[in-house]
Design a protein around this motif. Structure first.
Motif, mmCIF file in Angstrom:
data_model
loop_
_atom_site.group_PDB
_atom_site.id
_atom_site.type_symbol
_atom_site.label_atom_id
_atom_site.label_comp_id
_atom_site.label_asym_id
_atom_site.label_seq_id
_atom_site.Cartn_x
_atom_site.Cartn_y
_atom_site.Cartn_z
ATOM 1 N N LEU A 1 0.844 -1.189 0.000
ATOM 2 C CA LEU A 1 0.000 0.000 0.000
ATOM 3 C C LEU A 1 0.878 1.238 0.000
ATOM 4 C CD1 LEU A 1 -2.980 0.914 0.204
ATOM 5 C CD2 LEU A 1 -2.724 0.848 2.682
ATOM 6 N N GLN A 2 0.634 2.125 -0.955
ATOM 7 C CA GLN A 2 1.362 3.388 -1.019
ATOM 8 C C GLN A 2 0.361 4.512 -0.855
ATOM 9 O OE1 GLN A 2 3.922 3.781 -4.398
ATOM 10 N NE2 GLN A 2 4.209 5.958 -4.097
ATOM 11 N N LEU A 3 0.603 5.353 0.135
ATOM 12 C CA LEU A 3 -0.303 6.448 0.439
ATOM 13 C C LEU A 3 0.440 7.776 0.407
ATOM 14 C CD1 LEU A 3 -2.194 4.873 3.484
ATOM 15 C CD2 LEU A 3 -3.002 5.039 1.136
ATOM 16 N N ASP A 4 -0.321 8.831 0.231
ATOM 17 C CA ASP A 4 0.225 10.175 0.281
ATOM 18 C C ASP A 4 0.653 10.478 1.722
ATOM 19 O OD1 ASP A 4 0.945 12.585 -0.796
ATOM 20 O OD2 ASP A 4 -1.071 13.425 -0.807
ATOM 21 N N ASN A 5 1.616 11.332 1.876
ATOM 22 C CA ASN A 5 2.184 11.650 3.189
ATOM 23 C C ASN A 5 1.314 12.678 3.919
ATOM 24 O OD1 ASN A 5 3.983 11.643 5.265
ATOM 25 N ND2 ASN A 5 5.696 12.443 4.103
ATOM 26 N N CYS A 6 0.065 12.337 4.147
ATOM 27 C CA CYS A 6 -0.912 13.247 4.747
ATOM 28 C C CYS A 6 -1.337 12.720 6.121
ATOM 29 C CB CYS A 6 -2.113 13.361 3.821
ATOM 30 S SG CYS A 6 -3.475 14.278 4.515
ATOM 31 N N PRO A 7 -0.987 13.418 7.198
ATOM 32 C CA PRO A 7 -1.315 12.894 8.530
ATOM 33 C C PRO A 7 -2.812 12.853 8.826
ATOM 34 C CG PRO A 7 -0.245 15.041 8.696
ATOM 35 C CD PRO A 7 -0.218 14.653 7.255
ATOM 36 N N GLY A 8 -3.603 13.737 8.249
ATOM 37 C CA GLY A 8 -5.035 13.765 8.537
ATOM 38 C C GLY A 8 -5.787 12.584 7.968
#
Length: 190
Positions: free
Chosen positions: A77-84
């Motif tokens: 799984l690759q996700l954007d570096n967005c903490p929210g």
């Protein structure tokens, strides 16, 4: 998985906007897309009728997993570096639960480095943006058709969250416990 810039999917979207309509109020439409390598691309559309935090990310992930014919042993799984939305205890806890529940043996999660936030799915967003610059789009249904037509490289499926809610009889903005106990029982390895 990633979300597209909401300004590019706001409706109505006109190829050529007359000066008199330049300040027209437009409905924000969210697009969260998941690229499953070797299978296709899934896009989830909504008119921001629910929050777009970690519950939304988890819900989209579960729906993608439910649409697959079979599940691998390892989830990459690759996700954007967005903490929210992505980089938080709820998403990490959910992924840990997928392992604990036996859905996957291992989950490999990666976040892009700060400043390098272009994932594979961003190419589809770029193609959609170019497509929308030539089309007049007034409804979410027509936006979904544009999404499905914007690239010939992959099998692209656009899904309205409202339609998906009716088909699966689940609420998209469910909390972590409801997702894990209600929807995960449908995830089975074949």
């Amino acid at each position: 998985m990633d979300a597209m810039d909401q300004d590019k999917t706001a409706l109505p979207r006109l190829a050529t906007t007359p000066k008199t309509l330049g300040n027209l109020w437009r409905v924000k439409v969210g697009l969260m897309a998941a690229l499953v390598h070797g299978v296709g691309i899934y896009g989830f559309f909504d008119a921001y009728q629910w929050g777009h935090g970690s519950s939304y990310t988890i819900s989209a992930l579960v729906h993608v997993l439910l649409m697959l014919d079979s599940l691998p042993d390892v989830l990459y799984l690759q996700l954007d570096n967005c903490p929210g939305q992505n980089k938080n205890r709820f998403v990490l806890g959910f992924l840990a639960y997928l392992i604990e529940a036996g859905v996957f043996k291992k989950v490999k999660l990666s976040f892009l480095m700060v400043g390098h936030t272009h994932e594979d799915i961003d190419q589809i967003f770029s193609r959609l943006s170019v497509w929308l610059s030539r089309e007049d789009v007034f409804t979410i249904s027509s936006l979904i058709k544009c999404f499905e037509s914007c690239s010939r490289k992959s099998n692209i499926t656009g899904i309205s969250q409202t339609v998906l809610t009716k088909k699966k009889r689940v609420c998209i903005t469910v909390d972590f416990c409801k997702i894990s106990f209600y929807m995960l029982k449908e995830l089975k390895k074949t």
